[in-house]
Design an enzyme around this catalytic site. Structure first.
Site, PDB file in Angstrom:
ATOM      1  N   GLY B  49      35.366  47.621  28.313  1.00  0.00           N
ATOM      2  CA  GLY B  49      34.123  46.958  28.597  1.00  0.00           C
ATOM      3  C   GLY B  49      33.385  47.799  29.977  1.00  0.00           C
ATOM      4  N   ALA B  87      45.355  51.395  36.396  1.00  0.00           N
ATOM      5  CA  ALA B  87      45.642  50.544  37.666  1.00  0.00           C
ATOM      6  C   ALA B  87      44.722  49.372  37.679  1.00  0.00           C
ATOM      7  CB  ALA B  87      45.700  51.288  38.895  1.00  0.00           C
ATOM      8  N   GLN B  90      38.936  49.944  37.844  1.00  0.00           N
ATOM      9  CA  GLN B  90      37.708  50.340  37.679  1.00  0.00           C
ATOM     10  C   GLN B  90      36.597  49.466  38.051  1.00  0.00           C
ATOM     11  OE1 GLN B  90      36.402  53.317  37.126  1.00  0.00           O
ATOM     12  NE2 GLN B  90      37.829  54.379  35.748  1.00  0.00           N
ATOM     13  N   GLU B 287      45.201  44.844  33.255  1.00  0.00           N
ATOM     14  CA  GLU B 287      46.736  44.974  33.178  1.00  0.00           C
ATOM     15  C   GLU B 287      47.187  43.412  33.302  1.00  0.00           C
ATOM     16  OE1 GLU B 287      48.213  49.196  34.521  1.00  0.00           O
ATOM     17  OE2 GLU B 287      46.655  48.047  35.778  1.00  0.00           O
TER      18      GLU B 287
END
Lengths: 156, 332
Positions: B49, B87, B90, B287
């Site tokens: 997204g 990671a 974004q 994550e």
């Protein structure tokens, strides 16, 4: 080569194909319908699902010549006069699409389920899409989408 | 015998590359013909997204709707680099770069509006629905569309950059603060363990995720469901059988991942505790949404049958083995 006649998305095709072509190859390579995706190529992931005479099949496991005389619905066949099918609209609205690779097959499995059973329980929905693997969504938004689609179809 | 148990898992996760590694995102914002705004940014959409969230951040900063913005991304010949879609970086890093670029763009638009509206200064100018407006005398206004026509031979654009702040750990002691910012979550599950078959059934789940600010709650929930399902597979089925570096069970018939029938409804709770260095307070959650689930499941198994599992996955075979070992230890 073998001659087959096959109805895809309400259009009749009479074509000559190699005996060793799978249905997915006929759809993608011969007819240019690349909405059908190939995932595992061995019938485990459901990405290549299409509807064949009302039943969902893995188009990687059906030989092209076996589809002779059958009627196939692919993801391209769901739009009606430029409008999305209620299942497609519901998937978008519910946020049930992430990377998208499983979605053509998932949407067709959902449609086939609702064609047969317009009022599935949560358990029946989960079972209906259990042949389609999705790594992104955790399936819950697809459940929500299917319930939305049920309402849209009833309202039509 | 079927036994039920409840378990909780909590985690904190440092987003970004961390440990002092350069972590840079860049974006360029450009006024397009017709008054639309283009955001040129190397952000990568992989289904999480990012495209939606980045457009939302740009729209918020420029007083536009999402429909007024074109995000031009994933073509390195057209845009600056924004690092990897990895990671969990974004939303925070690239979101910040887009916000900075849009703020710089706002200044550019104000400068051009000052000239066209014959004003003394840019003070008091605001952006409103695709127009630059003088707040105390709104008759003085000019649309982005009009500006794009006047400046059609001269591109109005601005760039922005965000460099994340992280520090290296002490190589001797391993001490330090390698990540910033952190995101937090907690998950509780109830399981039913069949001690005759070793099958673990999930019955209920509650999952709370801190996002700083939920840019798009709908997408955030999708990420939480997805992380839960992936972790459920990791905890209970997925067993990567490597031999001499090659995967032996590289088929979905031999490497099981959860289907819709394995997944359960998850009660999702979004915690919004804005991070002051983040774009509108928003941090990534890509994550971390996977991390507390397996611990919660293992704790629930312990609560149900009193056995600590220390190896994944908890397949029926592995669980039966652990149960038998526990019984044998008890008898000794």
């Amino acid at each position: 080569m073998v001659d087959i006649s096959i109805t895809v998305n309400d259009k009749l095709y009479k074509i000559s194909i190699n005996e060793n072509m799978r249905l997915i190859d006929v759809l993608r390579d011969e007819l240019g319908l690349i909405g059908t995706k190939e995932g595992c190529g061995e019938g485990e992931c459901g990405a290549c699902t299409v509807i064949m005479d009302g039943e969902i099949v893995n188009s990687c496991l059906v030989m092209g010549f076996q589809a002779d005389g059958s009627s196939i619905v692919t993801i391209e066949g769901l739009e009606r006069e430029g409008d999305l099918h209620p299942v497609q609209r519901a998937y978008i609205e519910a946020g049930a699409v992430q990377c998208g690779f499983c979605i053509p097959g998932m949407v067709l499995s959902t449609k086939a389920l609702l064609d047969k059973n317009p009022n599935p329980s949560d358990e029946e929905i989960r079972e209906g899409i259990s042949g389609n693997l999705c790594r992104c969504t955790g399936y819950n938004k697809m459940l929500e989408a299917t319930k939305k689609a049920m309402e849209y179809i009833k309202g039509e | 015998m079927k036994k039920r148990g409840i378990g909780v898992g909590v985690s904190f996760y440092g987003t970004g590359y961390g440990n002092g590694f350069p972590d840079i995102s860049r974006a360029i914002v450009r006024l397009l013909p017709g008054g639309r705004v283009g955001i040129y940014c190397g952000v990568t959409e992989v289904g999480q997204g990012a495209k939606t969230a980045m457009i939302q951040i740009g729209a918020e900063t420029l007083g536009l709707t999402e429909k007024d913005i074109d995000l031009i991304h994933e073509d390195t010949s057209l845009m600056p680099d924004s690092g990897t879609a990895a990671a969990t970086r974004q939303t925070y890093n690239t979101g910040n770069a887009i916000k900075v670029a849009c703020e710089n763009m706002r200044k550019e638009l104000f400068e051009k509006a000052k000239i066209e509206l014959e004003l003394n200064s840019t003070a008091g100018l605001v952006l409103e629905n695709g127009e630059v407006v003088l707040s105390f005398f709104p008759q003085k206004r000019i649309s982005f569309k009009r500006l794009s026509e006047i400046y059609k031979d001269e591109i109005i654009e601005a760039g922005g950059e965000f460099v994340a702040q992280t520090t290296t750990m002490d190589p001797e002691t391993g001490q330090g603060a390698p990540y910033w910012p952190y995101t937090f979550n907690a998950c509780a599950v109830e399981v039913e363990v069949d001690t005759n078959t070793g099958i673990v059934d999930l019955l209920r789940a509650v999952f709370a995720q801190d996002a700083g600010r939920a840019v798009n709650p709908h997408l955030l929930e999708g990420q939480m469901d997805g992380g839960f399902a992936m972790a459920l597979g990791y905890a209970l089925f997925e067993d990567l059988k490597l031999e001499n570096g090659a995967m032996k069970n590289n088929k979905f018939s031999k490497y099981l991942i959860p289907t819709a029938m394995d997944m359960i409804d998850v009660e999702k709770i979004i915690i919004e505790d804005p991070e002051n260095t983040a774009p509108y307070g928003a941090k990534g959650i890509g994550e971390p949404v996977m991390i507390p689930i397996a611990p919660a499941i293992l704790n629930a198994i312990y609560n149900a049958i009193g056995i600590r599992i220390t190896e994944l996955p908890v397949t029926p075979e592995n669980l039966m083995k652990a149960i038998r070992e526990a019984e044998a230890n008890k008898q000794n």
